[in-house]
Design an enzyme around this catalytic site. Sequence first.
Site, PDB file in Angstrom:
ATOM      1  N   SER A   1       2.088 -25.322 -52.743  1.00  0.00           N
ATOM      2  CA  SER A   1       2.545 -26.667 -53.089  1.00  0.00           C
ATOM      3  C   SER A   1       1.365 -27.592 -53.348  1.00  0.00           C
ATOM      4  O   SER A   1       1.353 -28.363 -54.325  1.00  0.00           O
ATOM      5  CB  SER A   1       3.402 -27.237 -51.953  1.00  0.00           C
ATOM      6  OG  SER A   1       4.583 -26.495 -51.791  1.00  0.00           O
TER       7      SER A   1
ATOM      8  N   ARG B   1      -0.422 -35.088 -49.206  1.00  0.00           N
ATOM      9  CA  ARG B   1       0.607 -34.688 -48.232  1.00  0.00           C
ATOM     10  C   ARG B   1       1.847 -35.568 -48.376  1.00  0.00           C
ATOM     11  O   ARG B   1       2.970 -35.100 -48.180  1.00  0.00           O
ATOM     12  CB  ARG B   1       0.067 -34.745 -46.799  1.00  0.00           C
ATOM     13  CG  ARG B   1       1.031 -34.155 -45.783  1.00  0.00           C
ATOM     14  CD  ARG B   1       0.396 -33.957 -44.432  1.00  0.00           C
ATOM     15  NE  ARG B   1      -0.501 -32.816 -44.395  1.00  0.00           N
ATOM     16  CZ  ARG B   1      -0.109 -31.564 -44.195  1.00  0.00           C
ATOM     17  NH1 ARG B   1       1.168 -31.282 -44.043  1.00  0.00           N
ATOM     18  NH2 ARG B   1      -0.993 -30.596 -44.147  1.00  0.00           N
TER      19      ARG B   1
ATOM     20  N   HIS C   1       3.647 -34.155 -51.235  1.00  0.00           N
ATOM     21  CA  HIS C   1       4.229 -32.885 -50.802  1.00  0.00           C
ATOM     22  C   HIS C   1       5.502 -33.119 -49.985  1.00  0.00           C
ATOM     23  O   HIS C   1       6.492 -32.390 -50.128  1.00  0.00           O
ATOM     24  CB  HIS C   1       3.201 -32.120 -49.955  1.00  0.00           C
ATOM     25  CG  HIS C   1       3.734 -30.886 -49.301  1.00  0.00           C
ATOM     26  ND1 HIS C   1       4.074 -30.843 -47.970  1.00  0.00           N
ATOM     27  CD2 HIS C   1       3.985 -29.647 -49.787  1.00  0.00           C
ATOM     28  CE1 HIS C   1       4.505 -29.637 -47.656  1.00  0.00           C
ATOM     29  NE2 HIS C   1       4.462 -28.894 -48.742  1.00  0.00           N
TER      30      HIS C   1
END
Length: 224
Positions: free
Chosen positions: A20, A44, A47
């Site tokens: 990812s 993040r 994500h």
Amino acid sequence: MSGKVKLIAVDKPGDIERKSFEIIDSEVPEPRRFDGIEWQIVRRMVHTTADFQLIDLVRFHPDAVASGIDALRSGCTIATDTEMARCGIPLRRMTPLKCSVSCLMNDHSVILSAKKNSTTRAHAAMELAADSLHPEIHVIGNAPTALIRLVNMVQEGRMAPPALVVGMPVGFVNAAESKSMLMDSGKIPYIAIEGRKGGSALAACVINALAEVVLAERDLSGDI
């Protein structure tokens, strides 16, 4: 629809996160708006949400990353405005750092105080956290009233500025405004999102990204 769906091959659970991040990096090529640890945090966040628009909305106080990392290094206390945010910061990251994560929303005294004073529980929980926990880091992903009370208490001198406030209340009533108050305060290191977007999972993932930086440092030095 014709043809077969082409799946990405993953053999282990960790491969999903790694792949990812690779996809995000490839879709946001350098030069990026953020780099270094700031990019690790923003990546993040993307994500966690699959929302690339966040890249244009995230705001960092100049001292936020360094101050937050120093607090985590020292084994700090973290207060969240929801149980979801508390659960989103796992013990596997916090225990090695000797950090604690608390949410006081369901504390009996908070419930009584909110009822007595006709405030939200988030407002009352923020006051109790300031008086009893003295958190170095606040993680606010849901309740604008919690963030507004925090900023006001700092401005009033009732509490010292925390090392870091992750300010990401989500919604339509005072969410954007509370984040503007935080960013305009001039006293509080923050990582925030402009506008209405946010959420508990998003706020929690910021702490996870910072914790990974500290954990990586200690792994390299042989401490964990």
